[in-house]
Design an enzyme around this catalytic site. Structure first.
Site, mmCIF file in Angstrom:
data_model
loop_
_atom_site.group_PDB
_atom_site.id
_atom_site.type_symbol
_atom_site.label_atom_id
_atom_site.label_comp_id
_atom_site.label_asym_id
_atom_site.label_seq_id
_atom_site.Cartn_x
_atom_site.Cartn_y
_atom_site.Cartn_z
ATOM 1 N N THR A 155 88.551 33.526 11.539
ATOM 2 C CA THR A 155 90.004 34.309 10.935
ATOM 3 C C THR A 155 90.760 33.295 10.376
ATOM 4 O OG1 THR A 155 89.501 35.890 13.083
ATOM 5 C CG2 THR A 155 91.816 35.676 12.088
ATOM 6 N N VAL A 213 85.234 38.929 12.796
ATOM 7 C CA VAL A 213 84.529 39.604 13.715
ATOM 8 C C VAL A 213 85.596 39.887 14.966
ATOM 9 C CG1 VAL A 213 84.033 37.417 14.867
ATOM 10 C CG2 VAL A 213 82.710 39.476 15.409
ATOM 11 N N VAL A 273 92.357 43.451 7.521
ATOM 12 C CA VAL A 273 92.042 44.246 8.639
ATOM 13 C C VAL A 273 92.063 43.563 9.955
ATOM 14 C CG1 VAL A 273 90.143 45.411 9.426
ATOM 15 C CG2 VAL A 273 90.927 45.693 6.912
ATOM 16 N N LYS A 274 91.435 42.274 9.963
ATOM 17 C CA LYS A 274 91.160 41.606 11.198
ATOM 18 C C LYS A 274 92.599 41.093 11.611
ATOM 19 C CE LYS A 274 89.601 39.224 14.722
ATOM 20 N NZ LYS A 274 88.897 38.092 14.557
ATOM 21 N N VAL A 275 93.446 40.596 10.955
ATOM 22 C CA VAL A 275 94.788 40.139 11.354
ATOM 23 C C VAL A 275 95.572 41.397 11.948
ATOM 24 C CG1 VAL A 275 96.826 39.144 10.547
ATOM 25 C CG2 VAL A 275 95.030 38.213 9.665
#
Length: 291
Positions: A92, A117, A166-168
């Site tokens: 990340t 992930v 998206v992950k953040v």
């Protein structure tokens, strides 16, 4: 694919690499602390003495903590005589760091897939992780079987660095959700309700989630052994609020939670699980000594 390289064998990296090993894949692992890589040898891994030893692998996965770590390990990987076909970064990191890594990879003819992930090490080990990927579609399709071996889903979000956003966003929501949870738990508790009883009730309602059910024993027992540390959550909030500034999106709730995360770190919970946000709320409510 004959051999997979793996950089980063911390809690998450070891769990992810373990999924590939358990599926019969040949994985060569490098970690700054060699003992962490050696812990995977009984499961079939081989240990690389240097990052450059992974250059002959078809695919090299990276799972490190920060943007600086990503830049450092790729610089070392690309300094070798041989280069991998594709790098898959599951860390990340910021979109800016990811874009630089993509450009540096492209300049060397190496494909680059950003694939952060969702899931802690226990979830990953059980096969419940979710991955979101971005980059050119051809590179994604090439590594998709590996991503689907690591996790239960691997979603292609689009080109460039969109998977980073998206992950953040996911981790911002996770932090805000946990802060909301510990606030209502503290209110019930200060009003005389047993913490375990409140959570048992909550877990039987439409507001329940599998994540809260799974973490309920930790919150009841105030067990802050880390699955995801408060410091790492702060890093992700820094990234998320930076993205919000870039896109001119107000984030009033996330901004407040960021300060509460900072308070938890200031009170000594830097290396604790981020559920330790409960301790800040309990202390503010005068419940510090209650079990």
């Amino acid at each position: 694919m004959t051999e997979i390289g793996w950089i980063g064998a911390g809690r998450m990296g070891a769990a992810m690499a373990g999924r590939l090993l358990d599926a019969g894949r040949a994985v060569r692992v490098w970690n700054r602390t060699r003992a962490k890589a050696e812990a995977l040898v009984p499961r079939g891994a081989t240990v690389a003495g240097e990052v450059t030893d992974l250059g002959g692998c078809d695919v090299v996965f990276v799972m490190v903590s920060t943007s600086d770590d990503l830049r450092e390990v790729l610089a070392r990987l690309y300094s070798g005589e041989n280069l991998p076909g594709t790098v898959v970064d599951c860390s990340t990191v910021s979109a800016e760091a990811s874009a630089r890594a993509r450009a540096e990879s492209a300049a060397r003819g190496v494909g680059f897939v950003a694939a952060p992930v969702s899931g802690n090490p226990h979830v990953v080990a059980a096969g419940g992780a979710s991955l979101v990927a971005s980059g050119d579609r051809e590179s994604f399709d090439r590594v998709r079987p590996l991503l689907e071996t690591i996790g239960q889903t691997a979603v292609y979000a689009g080109p460039g660095e969109v998977s980073r956003l998206v992950k953040v966003c996911h981790n911002l929501y996770l932090g805000m959700m946990v802060e909301s949870l510990v606030e209502v738990v503290t209110l019930a508790e200060k009003g005389g309700v047993d913490r375990a009883a409140f959570l048992e009730f909550l877990n039987g309602t439409v507001l329940a989630s599998e994540w809260v059910r799974r973490r309920t024993p930790d919150l009841v027992e105030r067990d802050w052994r880390p699955t995801f540390t408060t410091e790492l959550l702060r890093k992700d909030f820094d990234l998320g609020l930076g993205a919000a500034r870039t896109h001119e999106v107000p984030m009033p709730v996330a901004s407040l939670v960021h300060q509460l995360i900072q308070a938890a770190i200031g009170q000594g919970h830097r290396d604790d699980d981020f559920l330790a946000l409960y301790e800040v709320q309990a202390a503010n409510a005068g419940l510090r000594d209650q079990r």
